[in-house]
Design an enzyme around this catalytic site. Structure first.
Site, PDB file in Angstrom:
ATOM      1  N   HIS A 196       0.838  -1.210   0.000  1.00 12.22           N
ATOM      2  CA  HIS A 196       0.000   0.000   0.000  1.00 12.22           C
ATOM      3  C   HIS A 196       0.869   1.255   0.000  1.00 12.22           C
ATOM      4  CE1 HIS A 196      -2.746  -2.942   2.128  1.00 12.22           C
ATOM      5  NE2 HIS A 196      -3.512  -2.523   1.141  1.00 12.22           N
TER       6      HIS A 196
ATOM      7  N   ASP B 159      -3.862  -7.787  -7.385  1.00 12.64           N
ATOM      8  CA  ASP B 159      -5.264  -8.121  -7.661  1.00 12.64           C
ATOM      9  C   ASP B 159      -5.510  -7.783  -9.134  1.00 12.64           C
ATOM     10  OD1 ASP B 159      -6.500  -8.710  -4.854  1.00 12.64           O
ATOM     11  OD2 ASP B 159      -5.206  -6.973  -4.605  1.00 12.64           O
TER      12      ASP B 159
HETATM   13  O1  PAF Z   1      -8.131  -4.198  -3.098  1.00  9.47           O
HETATM   14  C1  PAF Z   1      -8.746  -3.794  -2.090  1.00  9.47           C
HETATM   15  O2  PAF Z   1      -8.177  -3.550  -1.028  1.00  9.47           O
HETATM   16  C2  PAF Z   1     -10.266  -3.632  -2.178  1.00  9.47           C
HETATM   17  O3  PAF Z   1     -10.831  -4.585  -3.009  1.00  9.47           O
HETATM   18  C3  PAF Z   1     -10.687  -2.203  -2.580  1.00  9.47           C
HETATM   19  C4  PAF Z   1     -10.208  -1.875  -3.991  1.00  9.47           C
HETATM   20  C5  PAF Z   1     -10.137  -1.190  -1.600  1.00  9.47           C
HETATM   21  C6  PAF Z   1     -12.213  -2.100  -2.595  1.00  9.47           C
HETATM   22  O4  PAF Z   1     -12.745  -2.365  -1.342  1.00  9.47           O
END
Ligand code: PAF
Length: 286
Positions: free
Chosen positions: A41, A155
């Site tokens: 992140h 993802d």
């Molecule tokens: O990837 C994630 O953490 C979640 O799927 C997101 C994009 C924040 C949506 O809740």
């Protein structure tokens, strides 16, 4: 320099804060998250900093993307820790609504994505997932009105689905996919890695090793179906239960039979004990 970001939890203060950021900055970038932040992140936040003068991080564990059998209740949450970490990264605003703010009493609208959301990968095993993701991400895009939004390539299908959704709904945001961050042994960073027991943690990097090995073999000209079958067997031998291990077209996510049908992305989802891990890898063209 530590600059404590403003934290807002309801819509009226969010709108005011966004308007203020707009007065000072030409561009706003959004990093949507469910909290339990890790280096993956933080690297999205750094990319966001490069893309815009103001950075907003949303933290919301979205109930709509979890099936009743999944880990919504136990999903790791530590807002204090997340805010402390984001303070060191020069984030301007943290948008942290609760369930009642995001889905107030009577909420009855949902997005029903098609295209990449029906590729037969995550959607085949988590049929509720992309409806929940696109609904919440569309709301986040409308609430924050970012110029750019950063999503992890880990993802991969989600990245494709969100990109398609923004395009289809004419939401003027540039969706950017950022490279997956890995532990030294190759395990892709994920908030769910904390669920792994020490023994499972030692096994988990097999997934990436198999992806790398399969990519090298396909690149060298071996038959795609044979390579994928060998990869699946290797992952299962290591103790995983495999949901899918597939070679897909990197843009359309359509199945590919031969290297020439590419560019190829290899995608895997597998369960190790109670933890479901996903990963993917692109095959570089020669
Ligand atoms: O990837 C994630 O953490 C979640 O799927 C997101 C994009 C924040 C949506 O809740």
């Amino acid at each position: 320099m530590v600059q404590k970001p403003q934290i807002v939890r309801t819509l009226a203060p969010l709108r005011k804060a966004i308007a203020k950021l707009r007065e000072k900055h030409e561009r706003i970038a959004l990093v949507p998250t469910m909290g339990a932040l890790h280096d993956g992140h933080f690297s999205l936040v750094r990319q966001a900093r490069k893309a815009a003068g103001a950075v907003v991080v949303s933290i919301f564990v979205n109930p709509a993307q979890f099936a009743p059998t999944e880990d919504f209740a136990s999903y790791p949450r530590d807002l204090h820790r997340d805010v402390t970490a984001l303070s060191k990264l020069g984030v301007d605003l943290i948008w942290a609504p609760n369930d009642a703010v995001m889905y107030p009493e009577g909420f009855s609208t949902a997005i029903s994505p098609g295209g990449p959301a029906k590729a037969g990968l995550e959607d085949a095993f988590r049929p509720h997932f992309f409806g929940g993701v696109t609904t919440v991400v569309a709301k986040l895009f409308l609430q924050v009105a970012p110029d750019a939004a950063m999503f992890g390539q880990k993802d991969y299908q989600q990245l494709k689905v969100v990109t398609r959704m923004a395009r289809d709904l004419d939401i003027p945001v540039t969706v950017t996919g950022c490279p997956t961050l890995r532990e030294k042994d190759g395990l892709a960073l994920s908030s769910r890695n904390v669920y792994l027991s020490p023994a499972e943690r030692r096994t988990a990097p097999i997934l990436y090793r198999v992806l790398k090995n399969s990519a090298a073999r396909i690149k060298a000209g071996e038959d795609v179906a044979t390579v994928m079958a060998d990869g699946r067997a290797a992952v299962e031998d290591a103790g995983f239960s495999v949901d899918y291990l597939e070679a897909r077209h990197a843009d359309t996510l359509a199945p590919v039979k031969a290297a020439g049908d590419g560019p190829i992305r290899l995608l895997v989802a597998a369960r190790l004990g109670k933890t479901r891990l996903i990963d993917n890898l692109g095959i570089q063209r020669t």
